[in-house]
Design a protein around this motif. Structure first.
Motif, PDB file in Angstrom:
ATOM      1  N   ASP A  25       0.843  -1.192   0.000  1.00  0.00           N
ATOM      2  CA  ASP A  25       0.000   0.000   0.000  1.00  0.00           C
ATOM      3  C   ASP A  25       0.881   1.246   0.000  1.00  0.00           C
ATOM      4  OD1 ASP A  25      -1.898  -1.901   0.245  1.00  0.00           O
ATOM      5  OD2 ASP A  25      -2.623  -1.301   2.226  1.00  0.00           O
ATOM      6  N   VAL A  26       0.371   2.323  -0.610  1.00  0.00           N
ATOM      7  CA  VAL A  26       1.155   3.545  -0.720  1.00  0.00           C
ATOM      8  C   VAL A  26       0.251   4.739  -0.407  1.00  0.00           C
ATOM      9  CG1 VAL A  26       0.693   3.844  -3.194  1.00  0.00           C
ATOM     10  CG2 VAL A  26       2.778   4.813  -2.199  1.00  0.00           C
ATOM     11  N   ARG A  27       0.839   5.768   0.221  1.00  0.00           N
ATOM     12  CA  ARG A  27       0.053   6.939   0.640  1.00  0.00           C
ATOM     13  C   ARG A  27      -0.320   7.792  -0.565  1.00  0.00           C
ATOM     14  NH1 ARG A  27      -1.656   9.141   4.878  1.00  0.00           N
ATOM     15  NH2 ARG A  27      -0.581   7.551   6.147  1.00  0.00           N
ATOM     16  N   MET A  36      -4.786   5.616   1.704  1.00  0.00           N
ATOM     17  CA  MET A  36      -3.830   4.586   1.301  1.00  0.00           C
ATOM     18  C   MET A  36      -4.388   3.870   0.078  1.00  0.00           C
ATOM     19  SD  MET A  36      -1.292   4.869   3.411  1.00  0.00           S
ATOM     20  CE  MET A  36      -0.377   3.354   3.091  1.00  0.00           C
ATOM     21  N   VAL A  92       0.839  10.751  -5.281  1.00  0.00           N
ATOM     22  CA  VAL A  92       1.361   9.621  -4.512  1.00  0.00           C
ATOM     23  C   VAL A  92       2.644  10.049  -3.796  1.00  0.00           C
ATOM     24  CG1 VAL A  92       2.249   7.264  -4.629  1.00  0.00           C
ATOM     25  CG2 VAL A  92       0.393   7.977  -6.151  1.00  0.00           C
ATOM     26  N   ASP A  94       5.424   8.090  -2.488  1.00  0.00           N
ATOM     27  CA  ASP A  94       6.028   6.761  -2.467  1.00  0.00           C
ATOM     28  C   ASP A  94       7.301   6.804  -1.625  1.00  0.00           C
ATOM     29  OD1 ASP A  94       7.239   4.315  -2.974  1.00  0.00           O
ATOM     30  OD2 ASP A  94       6.535   4.247  -5.049  1.00  0.00           O
ATOM     31  N   LYS A  96       9.815   5.030  -1.691  1.00  0.00           N
ATOM     32  CA  LYS A  96      11.007   4.755  -2.494  1.00  0.00           C
ATOM     33  C   LYS A  96      11.532   6.010  -3.177  1.00  0.00           C
ATOM     34  CE  LYS A  96       8.873   1.709  -4.918  1.00  0.00           C
ATOM     35  NZ  LYS A  96       8.547   0.686  -5.934  1.00  0.00           N
ATOM     36  N   TRP A 119       2.575   7.486 -11.394  1.00  0.00           N
ATOM     37  CA  TRP A 119       3.003   6.392 -10.516  1.00  0.00           C
ATOM     38  C   TRP A 119       2.479   5.061 -11.034  1.00  0.00           C
ATOM     39  CZ3 TRP A 119       0.846   2.643  -7.383  1.00  0.00           C
ATOM     40  CH2 TRP A 119       1.709   2.048  -6.449  1.00  0.00           C
ATOM     41  N   ASN A 123       4.873   1.882 -12.390  1.00  0.00           N
ATOM     42  CA  ASN A 123       4.821   0.569 -11.751  1.00  0.00           C
ATOM     43  C   ASN A 123       4.057  -0.463 -12.581  1.00  0.00           C
ATOM     44  OD1 ASN A 123       5.940   0.739  -8.735  1.00  0.00           O
ATOM     45  ND2 ASN A 123       4.926   2.685  -9.201  1.00  0.00           N
TER      46      ASN A 123
END
Length: 269
Positions: A25-27, A36, A92, A94, A96, A119, A123
């Motif tokens: 999950d990503v904010r 999320m 997003v 992320d 990373k 994003w 991905n």
């Protein structure tokens, strides 16, 4: 024994659907709403106070999944339904992509945001949403359809004088000031940049200054050109959304990078 009609037989329980993706999950953020995004089912779990409270009740009062939205419906929930561009209005954060926090940095850097659409592309994800259908209100007399409709309200326009001179004459614009301390026309100055052509070099600070005082020299300039499309402000400062000439979008803190405004500060193109 059981009859041929199957009376008394039971169907095996349905197996849970396989996850669409194994990404974590990503904010995500839309306007002032946080949530999320769940790549496993392409849904967004909203973290606003109302949704959190409703989820505390088992399955909600009506048995529905409360506070969980498709991305386009979360855009509406966050008050950005008029935009109808959920891939751009949702951003997003992320982990990373965030800069490394080191003890040498005196202040926490702003989070790096990318548009939701970018994003997803990066991905390799594809999200399909169901567009909301327009339904006729029950009980509304058909005669209403023949009545003349009121003309749409004119959108607020910023004069060319404000856009070309007021905004660019003071490109400091107080963008880094706390909004509680900024001048009364802070947002007007920042918004007046919308529609302007701009060139941005993220490898240098304002007027070519070093990005890191006392650090390594700046990298060679990499200029990108585009048009200012939107702005958003917060206590941390102000950022502008730039539509690049190649069709991509990016948010910039314009007072932290090197900029050039075609036509000069007097706005004469």
């Amino acid at each position: 024994g059981e009859g041929e009609d199957g009376e008394g037989s039971e169907e095996p329980p349905a197996e849970p659907a396989a996850p669409l993706s194994d990404l974590p999950d990503v904010r995500v953020v839309c306007k002032s709403f946080h949530g999320m995004f769940r790549p496993r089912d392409n849904l967004i779990e909203c973290e606003c106070g109302r949704c959190v409270r409703e989820r505390e009740e088992p399955k909600g009062k009506t048995g529905e999944r409360l506070g969980i939205f498709e991305p386009n419906r979360w855009e509406v929930h966050a008050g950005m339904g008029h935009a109808k561009k959920w891939k751009q209005s949702i951003v997003v954060i992320d982990p990373k992509l965030q800069p490394e926090v080191t003890p040498e940095r005196e202040e926490k850097p702003d989070p790096v945001e990318v548009t939701f659409g970018q994003w997803l592309d990066d991905n390799g994800l594809k999200v399909e949403v169901v567009q909301k259908s327009r339904r006729r209100k029950i009980g509304r007399p058909k005669a209403d359809d023949d009545r003349p409709k009121a003309p749409p309200k004119p959108r607020a326009q910023y004069s060319k004088t404000n856009r070309n001179k007021t905004a660019l004459a003071t490109l400091a614009i107080d963008l880094d000031l706390d909004l509680n301390k900024a001048s009364d026309n802070f947002e007007e100055k920042a918004r007046a940049l919308i529609g302007r052509r701009v060139r941005v070099n993220c490898n240098a600070g304002p007027k070519g200054a070093p990005l890191i005082l006392g650090g390594a020299p700046n990298k060679p300039p990499e200029w990108v050109s585009g048009t200012v499309q939107d702005m958003k402000s917060s206590r941390g400062g102000c950022r502008h959304l730039i539509l690049h000439d190649d069709g991509s979008h990016e948010w910039y803190s314009l007072n932290r990078v090197q900029t050039e405004w075609p036509g000069g500060e007097d706005g004469d193109d």
